[in-house]
Design an enzyme around this catalytic site. Structure first.
Site, short mmCIF file in Angstrom:
data_model
loop_
_atom_site.label_atom_id
_atom_site.label_comp_id
_atom_site.label_asym_id
_atom_site.label_seq_id
_atom_site.Cartn_x
_atom_site.Cartn_y
_atom_site.Cartn_z
N ASP A 181 0.87 -1.14 0.02
CA ASP A 181 -0.09 0.00 0.09
C ASP A 181 0.81 1.30 0.16
OD1 ASP A 181 -1.92 2.08 0.35
OD2 ASP A 181 -2.19 1.48 2.58
N GLU A 239 30.46 10.70 4.60
CA GLU A 239 30.81 10.65 6.19
C GLU A 239 29.64 11.06 6.96
OE1 GLU A 239 34.27 13.38 6.65
OE2 GLU A 239 35.22 12.77 4.97
N GLU A 296 28.15 11.78 10.25
CA GLU A 296 28.49 11.93 11.96
C GLU A 296 26.89 11.41 12.45
OE1 GLU A 296 31.41 15.41 11.23
OE2 GLU A 296 29.51 15.82 11.29
N GLU A 331 33.73 12.64 17.40
CA GLU A 331 33.58 13.84 16.76
C GLU A 331 33.82 14.97 17.79
OE1 GLU A 331 33.77 15.60 14.45
OE2 GLU A 331 34.19 14.03 12.73
N GLU A 357 31.85 8.97 14.71
CA GLU A 357 31.92 8.98 13.33
C GLU A 357 32.46 7.61 12.96
OE1 GLU A 357 33.75 10.99 8.94
OE2 GLU A 357 33.37 12.30 10.65
N HIS A 412 29.30 14.88 4.92
CA HIS A 412 30.33 15.17 4.00
C HIS A 412 30.36 14.19 2.94
CE1 HIS A 412 32.42 17.20 7.49
NE2 HIS A 412 31.24 17.89 7.34
N ARG A 456 38.28 23.77 5.48
CA ARG A 456 37.16 23.30 5.91
C ARG A 456 36.01 24.39 6.28
NH1 ARG A 456 40.56 19.13 7.41
NH2 ARG A 456 39.81 17.29 7.38
N GLU A 485 35.12 17.32 -2.04
CA GLU A 485 34.23 16.92 -0.91
C GLU A 485 33.23 18.28 -0.59
OE1 GLU A 485 34.76 16.93 4.04
OE2 GLU A 485 36.45 17.10 2.74
N ARG A 542 30.45 19.73 1.82
CA ARG A 542 30.42 19.41 3.44
C ARG A 542 29.38 20.23 3.93
NH1 ARG A 542 34.73 18.88 6.27
NH2 ARG A 542 34.35 20.22 7.60
#
Length: 476
Positions: free
Chosen positions: A56, A135, A137, A219, A226, A275, A346, A364, A366
């Site tokens: 359903d 990644e 977390e 972390e 992580e 990430h 970062r 990457e 972020r």
């Protein structure tokens, strides 16, 4: 994920070898929830596996109306693995969804959308493989209390790692005083890291179900962890995220804890992101690598970044799909919202990892988080990146300074765009900017997804008063 089964014949051999009693058919709904239907093995013959399992679809947000509710789950037996938590031997099989009314795979099935995205990648001859490494977390708490009524709204979460417990009297133990402190939790050894053994157990369970892990650590935030999982192709990487989240939550649960992938559960501490590392290959060659390019990136990679960041304001409707997502995306908590790229930095929305080579060159992103429907998040980023390659788009940058220190005026002066500040802003951007998603995301899928998010996220949150509003407004 490592494959235990390659075809239907091997599936039944696997079940006999492991004395399986039940088959757990799993599928992902539009909001990203992993759902399941469990059948006895004796009721699942080859005909069932080929024809599929009726269910359903009107019972899930954003899917079918009640008068057209019947849909079919099509099992992908190559995803089969033993459920590590079931009391009775159970094999889990991930499914796609078939639309009986259009006689085709369902346009709002997230896994189908991911598969179609990969097929389009191959057909357009830019690349034949897209690799994704997420990644994810997460937080592990000891207790969670929630009230949401007409005259009362509150939540209270607790972890033994929380600095608010410095003077707490424990009934069965003493207060050790070893805590990571706010924004102080990145990789301290035990006893400050109280979750070492719990994460190790998660890693062992993940390895048992075929997901290769290479690292785990505490972390930055209190109660945050992580686990590093090996990258894979788009659909397989998305499958692995669903399995990863299931394992983390269940291991915590069975140890008397509670795990969450909520982006921002703690005020004034870091939130949890997802990430995402991405690269494109063709005939075994990494299209993102150029030794002479910026940080080792090719022009193809730069244009891919340009596409993702150019469309990022609408991409976030999929990668950051909750109102809570935007409480994480604020300066100072390692969650970038400034749409530029940089090497090793970062504070940029896109980071180029240090030391890339011909094999490992990648970008990457972020800003995404794990509240996303991972199939839609990966697909939307890939489609945006491919649009960037096709149209040779470029993003602002590179910018190698600490972007968190820039004022809003300085950001504007540099001509850099930012991510939306709210889910409403992201959804409104999706309405304006969605051509790059087509034809993989149909108009119906985009509209119904947007309506679902307004109905279940934006409007309910916007109409509720908060404790902070009482503090600032009650005496006005």
């Amino acid at each position: 994920m490592a494959k235990f089964v390659n075809n239907i014949s091997e599936f039944y051999d696997f079940c006999i070898k492991n004395e399986v009693l039940f088959v757990d058919f799993r599928f992902t709904s539009l909001d990203g929830t992993w759902n399941h239907l469990t059948y006895t093995l004796k009721s699942v013959d080859e005909g069932v596996l080929k024809a599929g399992i009726p269910f359903d679809a009107s019972s899930y947000k954003g899917w079918q109306p009640i008068d057209k509710s019947d849909m079919i789950l099509i099992p992908d037996v190559t995803t089969a693995f033993l459920d590590p938590f079931a009391t009775d031997n159970t094999v889990i099989v991930i499914c796609d969804i078939f639309d009986i009314y259009k006689n085709d795979f369902y346009e709002k099935c997230p896994r189908t959308i991911a598969k179609k995205t990969m097929k389009m990648l191959d057909n357009n001859e830019i690349a034949d493989t897209a690799y994704f490494g997420a990644e994810n977390e997460f937080f592990i708490f000891d207790d969670v209390k929630i009230i949401d009524t007409m005259n009362c709204a509150m939540y209270q979460i607790d972890t033994e790692e929380g600095e608010w417990n410095d003077n707490k009297n424990y009934e069965d133990a003493y207060n050790t005083g070893h805590r990571p402190r706010r924004k102080g939790g990145y990789t301290p050894v035990p006893p400050i890291d109280s979750m070492q053994d719990l994460r190790a157990e998660m890693v062992q369970v993940l390895e048992r179900v075929g997901i290769e892990c290479f690292v785990h650590h505490h972390e930055c935030a209190q109660g945050q962890g992580e686990i590093g999982v090996k990258f894979n192709t788009l659909v397989e990487a998305a499958d692995n995220v669903q399995i990863y989240k299931y394992v983390v939550k269940m291991v915590a649960h069975l140890n008397g804890k509670t795990a969450t992938f909520m982006p921002k559960p703690l005020h004034l501490d870091n939130g949890s992101g997802m990430h995402v590392h991405m690269s494109l290959f063709k005939n075994g060659k990494n299209l993102f690598y150029d030794k002479s390019g910026y940080a080792g990136l090719s022009k193809t990679a730069i244009h891919y970044i340009g596409g993702v960041l150019r469309h990022a304001r609408s991409v976030t409707a999929f990668t950051n799909p909750t109102t809570n997502s935007y409480k994480r995306l604020i300066p100072g908590f390692e969650a970038p919202s400034i749409l530029t790229y940089s090497c090793q930095n970062r504070s940029a929305s896109c980071r180029v990892p240090y030391g890339i080579n011909e094999k490992s060159a990648r970008v990457e992103m972020r800003f995404p988080d794990s509240s996303s429907n991972v199939y839609l998040a990966f697909s939307s980023m890939l489609l945006a990146g491919l649009d960037g390659i096709k149209n040779e788009l470029t993003a602002a940058g590179p910018m190698d300074e600490n972007l968190f220190k820039l004022s809003l005026d300085e950001i504007r002066e540099k001509g850099i765009e930012q991510l939306p500040h709210t889910l409403r802003g992201a959804l409104e951007s999706l309405i304006r900017d969605n051509a790059y998603l087509k034809p993989i995301f149909t108009d119906t899928c985009i509209q119904d997804y947007q309506h679902m998010k307004f109905k279940n996220q934006v409007w309910p949150v916007e109409q509720r008063p908060t404790a902070y509003e009482f503090k600032t407004t009650y005496s006005c």
